[in-house]
Every structure is written in C-alpha cells, then in structure tokens.
Write a protein that holds these residues in place. Structure first.
Motif, mmCIF file in Angstrom:
data_model
loop_
_atom_site.group_PDB
_atom_site.id
_atom_site.type_symbol
_atom_site.label_atom_id
_atom_site.label_comp_id
_atom_site.label_asym_id
_atom_site.label_seq_id
_atom_site.Cartn_x
_atom_site.Cartn_y
_atom_site.Cartn_z
ATOM 1 N N UNK A 44 1.008 -1.445 0.058
ATOM 2 C CA UNK A 44 -0.109 -0.132 -0.110
ATOM 3 C C UNK A 44 0.245 1.278 0.058
ATOM 4 N N UNK A 45 2.380 1.485 0.917
ATOM 5 C CA UNK A 45 2.940 2.747 1.025
ATOM 6 C C UNK A 45 3.841 2.373 0.063
ATOM 7 N N UNK A 46 4.531 1.937 -1.121
ATOM 8 C CA UNK A 46 5.727 1.738 -1.917
ATOM 9 C C UNK A 46 6.809 0.999 -0.267
ATOM 10 N N UNK A 47 7.100 1.237 0.355
ATOM 11 C CA UNK A 47 7.922 0.699 1.632
ATOM 12 C C UNK A 47 7.879 -0.423 1.640
ATOM 13 N N UNK A 48 9.110 -1.160 0.442
ATOM 14 C CA UNK A 48 9.599 -2.695 0.583
ATOM 15 C C UNK A 48 10.864 -2.436 1.404
ATOM 16 N N UNK A 49 11.212 -1.725 2.000
ATOM 17 C CA UNK A 49 12.931 -1.886 2.784
ATOM 18 C C UNK A 49 12.878 -3.753 2.651
ATOM 19 N N UNK A 50 13.510 -4.283 3.515
ATOM 20 C CA UNK A 50 13.804 -5.585 3.393
ATOM 21 C C UNK A 50 14.222 -5.905 4.987
ATOM 22 N N UNK A 51 13.990 -4.741 6.039
ATOM 23 C CA UNK A 51 14.019 -5.290 7.298
ATOM 24 C C UNK A 51 12.151 -4.810 7.564
ATOM 25 N N UNK A 52 11.831 -5.171 6.849
ATOM 26 C CA UNK A 52 10.388 -5.698 6.872
ATOM 27 C C UNK A 52 9.874 -6.368 6.053
ATOM 28 N N UNK A 53 10.210 -6.924 4.736
ATOM 29 C CA UNK A 53 9.535 -7.976 4.226
ATOM 30 C C UNK A 53 10.165 -8.728 3.857
ATOM 31 N N UNK A 54 11.746 -8.705 3.881
ATOM 32 C CA UNK A 54 12.401 -10.123 3.941
ATOM 33 C C UNK A 54 13.008 -10.672 4.399
#
Length: 157
Positions: A44-54
C-alpha cells in the motif's frame, strides 16, 4: 478508572469525557501483527525495505526477524483505541492531527501489541472540542513501547 478488557468505556458527551482529563482510560486487547499485514502495508505504501519484507535477510539483521513499519503500528492505533473508549452523543468525531509521535522500539513479526490511552486535555472550540489522548502501543514482553503518540480528535456535539 483503568480497564483491561476490549469493551470500551462509554462517556456520554464531551463534558463527561472532559471529567477524566489526566486519567488513564484503559487498555485494548492484545493483537498479533502478522507478516501478511506487514506485506500488505508495504504494498500500500511502496515501502519494501528488507527489514520489513525479506525474512531471510532480516534473520541476519539487528532484530533477527522482520519488523512492522512504524507507520503500520501507527495505523493500528484507531482499531486499538476504539476498544478502550467511546464518546457518545456526538454528531461527528474526526482526526484533527497528532503531536509528539515516536517509535521507541520495533514491533517484531508475530508479536502481540496493545494500546493504552490517557486523556491529556480537552480544549473547547466554537464547534465542540478537541481532545488530546496519549496512546502508548506496547509490545508484549518489551520494556519499551513501540509507539507513543498524542492523538487529537475534533468532537462535534
């Protein structure tokens, strides 16, 4: 009066709510934050920083797993607060803004959070009032809160 259930305390109008300035209003129920929610928020926000999604990379990171976005934690405040209190007798209540937003600690994936609320002040206006409520989002087992925010709601009778 401090409640620990998810049944909101009802205050009949602004004056009744205002009587509790300086008091802790209670706590929400605990709520688990899942990777699915984190991923949907990233979309939704375009914030795909690894600390959140990887999850794989995050396992070697500073928290040992993924963490929720700070703004995801903030976005959960309304659903948590509605379990704590409700002001009845209003024609409208809307978000007016926030003051002093901080994210002192992370929310690790699959952890449980809850909110506590304290009524800081009620300022009367020509149309009703603005209520400032300090919301503290706790992570189960953590000494530091995940989010502390002074929310401001415009209330119109």
């Amino acid at each position: 009066m401090t409640q620990t259930t998810a049944s909101p305390t009802e205050y009949d109008g602004i004056a009744a709510f205002e009587e509790h300035v300086g008091e802790h209003l209670g706590y929400s129920a605990w709520r688990q934050v899942t990777q699915r929610e984190i991923d949907l928020f990233a979309e939704a926000t375009g914030d795909h920083q690894w600390i959140h999604v990887d999850a794989e990379k995050a396992a070697d990171g500073p928290y040992g797993k993924t963490i929720a976005h700070g703004y995801l934690t903030l976005s959960l405040v309304p659903i948590l607060v509605q379990q704590i209190y409700k002001v009845t007798g209003l024609s409208m209540q809307v978000n007016y803004g926030v003051d002093k937003l901080r994210f002192p600690a992370p929310v690790p994936v699959d952890s449980r959070i809850r909110a506590g609320a304290e009524l800081i002040k009620v300022d009367r206006t020509n149309n009703g009032a603005r209520a400032t409520v300090r919301v503290t989002v706790e992570v189960e087992g953590s000494e530091r809160p995940a989010c502390v925010v002074d929310t401001i709601a415009a209330m119109v009778p």
